[in-house]
Design a protein around this motif. Structure first.
Motif, PDB file in Angstrom:
ATOM      1  N   UNK A 102       0.838  -1.201   0.000  1.00 34.20           N
ATOM      2  CA  UNK A 102       0.000   0.000   0.000  1.00 34.20           C
ATOM      3  C   UNK A 102       0.872   1.249   0.000  1.00 34.20           C
ATOM      4  N   UNK A 103       1.954   1.232   0.767  1.00 34.33           N
ATOM      5  CA  UNK A 103       2.862   2.369   0.804  1.00 34.33           C
ATOM      6  C   UNK A 103       3.499   2.648  -0.545  1.00 34.33           C
ATOM      7  N   UNK A 104       3.957   1.602  -1.222  1.00 36.07           N
ATOM      8  CA  UNK A 104       4.568   1.771  -2.539  1.00 36.07           C
ATOM      9  C   UNK A 104       3.536   2.282  -3.540  1.00 36.07           C
ATOM     10  N   UNK A 105       2.303   1.778  -3.452  1.00 32.08           N
ATOM     11  CA  UNK A 105       1.236   2.260  -4.339  1.00 32.08           C
ATOM     12  C   UNK A 105       0.936   3.735  -4.094  1.00 32.08           C
ATOM     13  N   UNK A 106       0.955   4.162  -2.833  1.00 30.42           N
ATOM     14  CA  UNK A 106       0.733   5.573  -2.537  1.00 30.42           C
ATOM     15  C   UNK A 106       1.866   6.439  -3.066  1.00 30.42           C
ATOM     16  N   UNK A 107       3.094   5.961  -2.979  1.00 28.62           N
ATOM     17  CA  UNK A 107       4.226   6.710  -3.521  1.00 28.62           C
ATOM     18  C   UNK A 107       4.069   6.864  -5.032  1.00 28.62           C
ATOM     19  N   UNK A 108       3.729   5.780  -5.706  1.00 27.68           N
ATOM     20  CA  UNK A 108       3.549   5.845  -7.157  1.00 27.68           C
ATOM     21  C   UNK A 108       2.373   6.729  -7.543  1.00 27.68           C
ATOM     22  N   UNK A 140       0.351  11.817  -9.714  1.00 30.80           N
ATOM     23  CA  UNK A 140      -0.402  13.052  -9.530  1.00 30.80           C
ATOM     24  C   UNK A 140       0.471  14.284  -9.718  1.00 30.80           C
ATOM     25  N   UNK A 141       1.706  14.202  -9.270  1.00 33.79           N
ATOM     26  CA  UNK A 141       2.610  15.339  -9.400  1.00 33.79           C
ATOM     27  C   UNK A 141       2.914  15.638 -10.870  1.00 33.79           C
ATOM     28  N   UNK A 142       2.977  14.592 -11.690  1.00 30.37           N
ATOM     29  CA  UNK A 142       3.293  14.779 -13.105  1.00 30.37           C
ATOM     30  C   UNK A 142       2.073  15.027 -13.978  1.00 30.37           C
ATOM     31  N   UNK A 143       0.877  14.900 -13.435  1.00 32.36           N
ATOM     32  CA  UNK A 143      -0.326  15.081 -14.249  1.00 32.36           C
ATOM     33  C   UNK A 143      -0.663  16.564 -14.388  1.00 32.36           C
ATOM     34  N   UNK A 144      -1.365  16.882 -15.446  1.00 33.06           N
ATOM     35  CA  UNK A 144      -1.732  18.284 -15.683  1.00 33.06           C
ATOM     36  C   UNK A 144      -2.921  18.726 -14.826  1.00 33.06           C
ATOM     37  N   UNK A 179      -3.115  18.436 -11.579  1.00 28.05           N
ATOM     38  CA  UNK A 179      -2.570  19.056 -10.373  1.00 28.05           C
ATOM     39  C   UNK A 179      -2.074  20.468 -10.655  1.00 28.05           C
ATOM     40  N   UNK A 180      -1.699  20.728 -11.911  1.00 25.07           N
ATOM     41  CA  UNK A 180      -1.297  22.080 -12.291  1.00 25.07           C
ATOM     42  C   UNK A 180      -2.452  23.049 -12.119  1.00 25.07           C
ATOM     43  N   UNK A 181      -3.638  22.608 -12.454  1.00 24.42           N
ATOM     44  CA  UNK A 181      -4.818  23.454 -12.345  1.00 24.42           C
ATOM     45  C   UNK A 181      -5.170  23.741 -10.893  1.00 24.42           C
ATOM     46  N   UNK A 182      -4.844  22.822  -9.984  1.00 27.31           N
ATOM     47  CA  UNK A 182      -5.164  23.006  -8.572  1.00 27.31           C
ATOM     48  C   UNK A 182      -4.162  23.905  -7.856  1.00 27.31           C
ATOM     49  N   UNK A 183      -2.983  24.067  -8.434  1.00 31.93           N
ATOM     50  CA  UNK A 183      -1.978  24.943  -7.833  1.00 31.93           C
ATOM     51  C   UNK A 183      -1.352  24.330  -6.590  1.00 31.93           C
ATOM     52  N   UNK A 184      -1.300  25.130  -5.525  1.00 34.15           N
ATOM     53  CA  UNK A 184      -0.674  24.692  -4.278  1.00 34.15           C
ATOM     54  C   UNK A 184      -1.401  23.491  -3.686  1.00 34.15           C
ATOM     55  N   UNK A 185      -2.707  23.461  -3.807  1.00 35.03           N
ATOM     56  CA  UNK A 185      -3.479  22.334  -3.280  1.00 35.03           C
ATOM     57  C   UNK A 185      -3.072  21.035  -3.965  1.00 35.03           C
ATOM     58  N   UNK A 237      -0.136  20.351  -5.276  1.00 35.10           N
ATOM     59  CA  UNK A 237       1.188  19.982  -4.774  1.00 35.10           C
ATOM     60  C   UNK A 237       1.066  19.333  -3.406  1.00 35.10           C
ATOM     61  N   UNK A 238       0.214  19.878  -2.553  1.00 37.33           N
ATOM     62  CA  UNK A 238       0.029  19.315  -1.212  1.00 37.33           C
ATOM     63  C   UNK A 238      -0.582  17.912  -1.271  1.00 37.33           C
ATOM     64  N   UNK A 239      -1.504  17.706  -2.195  1.00 37.67           N
ATOM     65  CA  UNK A 239      -2.127  16.382  -2.325  1.00 37.67           C
ATOM     66  C   UNK A 239      -1.098  15.352  -2.775  1.00 37.67           C
ATOM     67  N   UNK A 240      -0.319  15.685  -3.803  1.00 34.54           N
ATOM     68  CA  UNK A 240       0.667  14.726  -4.304  1.00 34.54           C
ATOM     69  C   UNK A 240       1.780  14.498  -3.281  1.00 34.54           C
ATOM     70  N   UNK A 241       2.210  15.546  -2.598  1.00 33.12           N
ATOM     71  CA  UNK A 241       3.246  15.388  -1.566  1.00 33.12           C
ATOM     72  C   UNK A 241       2.718  14.585  -0.381  1.00 33.12           C
ATOM     73  N   UNK A 242       1.456  14.760  -0.049  1.00 32.15           N
ATOM     74  CA  UNK A 242       0.853  13.988   1.037  1.00 32.15           C
ATOM     75  C   UNK A 242       0.801  12.508   0.720  1.00 32.15           C
ATOM     76  N   UNK A 243       0.475  12.174  -0.538  1.00 30.88           N
ATOM     77  CA  UNK A 243       0.464  10.763  -0.943  1.00 30.88           C
ATOM     78  C   UNK A 243       1.856  10.157  -0.829  1.00 30.88           C
ATOM     79  N   UNK A 244       2.862  10.893  -1.294  1.00 25.54           N
ATOM     80  CA  UNK A 244       4.230  10.377  -1.230  1.00 25.54           C
ATOM     81  C   UNK A 244       4.677  10.233   0.231  1.00 25.54           C
ATOM     82  N   UNK A 245       4.385  11.233   1.045  1.00 26.82           N
ATOM     83  CA  UNK A 245       4.814  11.195   2.447  1.00 26.82           C
ATOM     84  C   UNK A 245       4.145  10.050   3.202  1.00 26.82           C
TER      85      UNK A 245
END
Length: 75
Positions: free
Chosen positions: A16-22, A27-31, A33-39, A41-49
């Motif tokens: 599950x952890x590896x799946x969340x990292x992936x 999400x970080x590389x998808x377009x 997340x660009x539309x969401x801005x800072x939010x 980035x926080x979502x993708x960083x939260x998944x990785x963390x």
């Protein structure tokens, strides 16, 4: 909890952890997340963390459990 069940739970947490990292990397590389801005980035960083929190300590503990089990089987 038996050793087999503990190992199964740890492996599940690690997967599950590896799946969340992936998912966070995707999400970080998808377009989207660009539309969401800072939010975004926080979502993708939260998944990785959260994925790192689940996967890394689990790998260490699982290694210790497997080494202990292997040593107890040796003559």
């Amino acid at each position: 909890m038996t050793d087999k069940r503990l190992i199964r739970v740890l492996k599940t947490a690690m997967i599950i952890g590896v799946c969340l990292i992936l998912t966070g990397i995707y999400l970080h590389n998808s377009h989207y997340m660009e539309q969401l801005g800072i939010t975004g980035i926080l979502i993708s960083a939260g998944c990785v963390a959260f994925g790192m929190i689940l996967s890394l300590p689990t790998k260490m503990y699982l290694t210790f459990v497997l080494m202990k089990r292997e040593n107890s089987r040796s003559p």
